[in-house]
Design a protein around this motif. Structure first.
Motif, PDB file in Angstrom:
ATOM      1  N   ALA A 146      -1.716  -1.459  -3.709  1.00 23.29           N
ATOM      2  CA  ALA A 146      -1.839  -0.350  -2.761  1.00 23.29           C
ATOM      3  C   ALA A 146      -1.947   0.981  -3.496  1.00 23.29           C
ATOM      4  O   ALA A 146      -2.768   1.837  -3.139  1.00 23.29           O
ATOM      5  N   ALA A 147      -1.131   1.160  -4.524  1.00 20.97           N
ATOM      6  CA  ALA A 147      -1.135   2.424  -5.269  1.00 20.97           C
ATOM      7  C   ALA A 147      -2.460   2.619  -5.999  1.00 20.97           C
ATOM      8  O   ALA A 147      -3.078   3.692  -5.927  1.00 20.97           O
ATOM      9  N   GLN A 148      -2.911   1.594  -6.699  1.00 19.85           N
ATOM     10  CA  GLN A 148      -4.165   1.712  -7.445  1.00 19.85           C
ATOM     11  C   GLN A 148      -5.362   1.832  -6.509  1.00 19.85           C
ATOM     12  O   GLN A 148      -6.336   2.521  -6.832  1.00 19.85           O
ATOM     13  N   GLY A 149      -5.276   1.198  -5.349  1.00 18.52           N
ATOM     14  CA  GLY A 149      -6.347   1.329  -4.372  1.00 18.52           C
ATOM     15  C   GLY A 149      -6.491   2.756  -3.897  1.00 18.52           C
ATOM     16  O   GLY A 149      -7.596   3.306  -3.861  1.00 18.52           O
ATOM     17  N   SER A 150      -5.359   3.378  -3.565  1.00 20.41           N
ATOM     18  CA  SER A 150      -5.407   4.767  -3.101  1.00 20.41           C
ATOM     19  C   SER A 150      -5.860   5.707  -4.212  1.00 20.41           C
ATOM     20  O   SER A 150      -6.658   6.618  -3.984  1.00 20.41           O
ATOM     21  N   HIS A 209     -12.264  -1.200   0.366  1.00 20.57           N
ATOM     22  CA  HIS A 209     -11.481  -1.258   1.603  1.00 20.57           C
ATOM     23  C   HIS A 209     -11.352  -2.685   2.128  1.00 20.57           C
ATOM     24  O   HIS A 209     -10.353  -3.024   2.768  1.00 20.57           O
ATOM     25  N   GLU A 210     -12.347  -3.514   1.860  1.00 21.38           N
ATOM     26  CA  GLU A 210     -12.213  -4.929   2.231  1.00 21.38           C
ATOM     27  C   GLU A 210     -11.076  -5.569   1.439  1.00 21.38           C
ATOM     28  O   GLU A 210     -10.267  -6.327   2.000  1.00 21.38           O
ATOM     29  N   ALA A 211     -10.999  -5.265   0.147  1.00 18.88           N
ATOM     30  CA  ALA A 211      -9.931  -5.817  -0.686  1.00 18.88           C
ATOM     31  C   ALA A 211      -8.562  -5.283  -0.253  1.00 18.88           C
ATOM     32  O   ALA A 211      -7.575  -6.035  -0.183  1.00 18.88           O
ATOM     33  N   MET A 212      -8.501  -3.982   0.051  1.00 19.71           N
ATOM     34  CA  MET A 212      -7.240  -3.395   0.488  1.00 19.71           C
ATOM     35  C   MET A 212      -6.800  -3.960   1.837  1.00 19.71           C
ATOM     36  O   MET A 212      -5.617  -4.231   2.052  1.00 19.71           O
ATOM     37  N   LEU A 213      -7.758  -4.144   2.739  1.00 22.96           N
ATOM     38  CA  LEU A 213      -7.424  -4.685   4.052  1.00 22.96           C
ATOM     39  C   LEU A 213      -6.807  -6.078   3.916  1.00 22.96           C
ATOM     40  O   LEU A 213      -5.803  -6.397   4.566  1.00 22.96           O
ATOM     41  N   GLU A 214      -7.383  -6.886   3.049  1.00 25.66           N
ATOM     42  CA  GLU A 214      -6.854  -8.239   2.832  1.00 25.66           C
ATOM     43  C   GLU A 214      -5.424  -8.180   2.281  1.00 25.66           C
ATOM     44  O   GLU A 214      -4.536  -8.913   2.733  1.00 25.66           O
ATOM     45  N   ALA A 215      -5.198  -7.296   1.313  1.00 25.21           N
ATOM     46  CA  ALA A 215      -3.870  -7.171   0.703  1.00 25.21           C
ATOM     47  C   ALA A 215      -2.845  -6.661   1.707  1.00 25.21           C
ATOM     48  O   ALA A 215      -1.704  -7.153   1.764  1.00 25.21           O
ATOM     49  N   PHE A 216      -3.233  -5.681   2.517  1.00 27.23           N
ATOM     50  CA  PHE A 216      -2.304  -5.107   3.489  1.00 27.23           C
ATOM     51  C   PHE A 216      -1.998  -6.099   4.611  1.00 27.23           C
ATOM     52  O   PHE A 216      -0.859  -6.177   5.084  1.00 27.23           O
ATOM     53  N   GLN A 217      -2.991  -6.854   5.046  1.00 32.40           N
ATOM     54  CA  GLN A 217      -2.750  -7.853   6.090  1.00 32.40           C
ATOM     55  C   GLN A 217      -1.825  -8.950   5.588  1.00 32.40           C
ATOM     56  O   GLN A 217      -0.941  -9.418   6.317  1.00 32.40           O
ATOM     57  N   HIS A 247     -11.617   3.214   8.014  1.00 34.66           N
ATOM     58  CA  HIS A 247     -12.367   3.604   6.812  1.00 34.66           C
ATOM     59  C   HIS A 247     -13.467   2.588   6.515  1.00 34.66           C
ATOM     60  O   HIS A 247     -14.594   2.954   6.169  1.00 34.66           O
ATOM     61  N   LEU A 248     -13.129   1.317   6.625  1.00 40.85           N
ATOM     62  CA  LEU A 248     -14.096   0.260   6.339  1.00 40.85           C
ATOM     63  C   LEU A 248     -15.267   0.320   7.308  1.00 40.85           C
ATOM     64  O   LEU A 248     -16.432   0.201   6.904  1.00 40.85           O
ATOM     65  N   ALA A 249     -14.959   0.524   8.582  1.00 37.73           N
ATOM     66  CA  ALA A 249     -16.024   0.614   9.584  1.00 37.73           C
ATOM     67  C   ALA A 249     -16.938   1.807   9.313  1.00 37.73           C
ATOM     68  O   ALA A 249     -18.168   1.705   9.435  1.00 37.73           O
ATOM     69  N   GLU A 250     -16.360   2.929   8.926  1.00 38.76           N
ATOM     70  CA  GLU A 250     -17.155   4.124   8.642  1.00 38.76           C
ATOM     71  C   GLU A 250     -18.018   3.917   7.396  1.00 38.76           C
ATOM     72  O   GLU A 250     -19.180   4.357   7.349  1.00 38.76           O
ATOM     73  N   ALA A 251     -17.455   3.252   6.388  1.00 35.96           N
ATOM     74  CA  ALA A 251     -18.207   2.998   5.163  1.00 35.96           C
ATOM     75  C   ALA A 251     -19.377   2.060   5.452  1.00 35.96           C
ATOM     76  O   ALA A 251     -20.497   2.261   4.953  1.00 35.96           O
ATOM     77  N   LYS A 252     -19.136   1.043   6.262  1.00 36.23           N
ATOM     78  CA  LYS A 252     -20.218   0.111   6.612  1.00 36.23           C
ATOM     79  C   LYS A 252     -21.312   0.811   7.417  1.00 36.23           C
ATOM     80  O   LYS A 252     -22.499   0.503   7.273  1.00 36.23           O
TER      81      LYS A 252
END
Length: 195
Positions: A52-56, A139-147, A172-177
């Protein structure tokens, strides 16, 4: 003689003072409450904190690049949102783990660093394309980790943090897509059908 007498008085006074100090030393020291060390996080929770930290941090650094290098005003606006949102999210993570005996990473991963270095060398449309692609993948990777953390995490505070953050990551993911546009195959299919 008077001078020696004064020195003798000083020595005598010191000799009297020593037993008093020794007597003080014999008294039990006042009880000091030592804070109990926080229990160590489960390995999965500690890994999530790092992810989470490195993602942000990656989103912030990439966003700062895009604020100056992106060609599209929409991409620049998205980048500004990423910097704002992920800075706030990173600060929130710091607060959540403040008393959990975990040290946050100070830099992004080697893979993230490579992607950021590549972005630094790009300009114009190429930058926009790769930046947005990185945002989708990141954001796909972060979403998986957070879920995963929200469902199976061991630490209640981290589970709540993950659960509360998921909607923002999805947005964020939806906006990026949306910035990325339809996949080439989909676009080609529509074009072919129009013929």
């Amino acid at each position: 003689m008077h001078r020696f007498a004064r020195n003798g008085l000083a020595v005598g006074s010191l000799a009297l003072a020593l037993p008093l100090l020794a007597a003080c030393a014999d008294k039990p020291a006042p009880t000091v409450s030592v804070p109990v060390a926080p229990p160590a996080l489960a390995a999965s929770d500690a890994t999530f904190v790092q992810t989470a930290a490195q993602g942000s941090m990656t989103e912030i650094q990439a966003g700062q690049l895009a604020q100056t290098k992106a060609k599209s005003p929409k991409v620049k606006a998205f980048a500004t949102q990423m910097v704002t949102d992920h800075t706030a999210n990173f600060d929130q993570l710091k607060q959540v783990v403040a008393n959990k005996g975990v040290t946050l990473p100070t830099d992004v991963s080697d893979q993230q660093k490579t992607a950021l270095t590549q972005l630094q060398g790009e300009t114009g449309r190429a930058f926009d394309k790769d930046y947005v692609a990185d945002m989708v993948a990141g954001h796909e990777a972060m979403l998986e980790a957070f879920q995963s953390e929200a469902q199976t995490g061991a630490d209640a505070d981290l589970k709540k943090y993950a659960s509360d953050t998921i909607p923002a990551i999805q947005q964020h993911l939806a906006e990026a897509k949306k910035l990325q546009g339809p996949p080439m195959g989909t676009h080609y299919g529509h074009h072919h059908h129009a013929k």
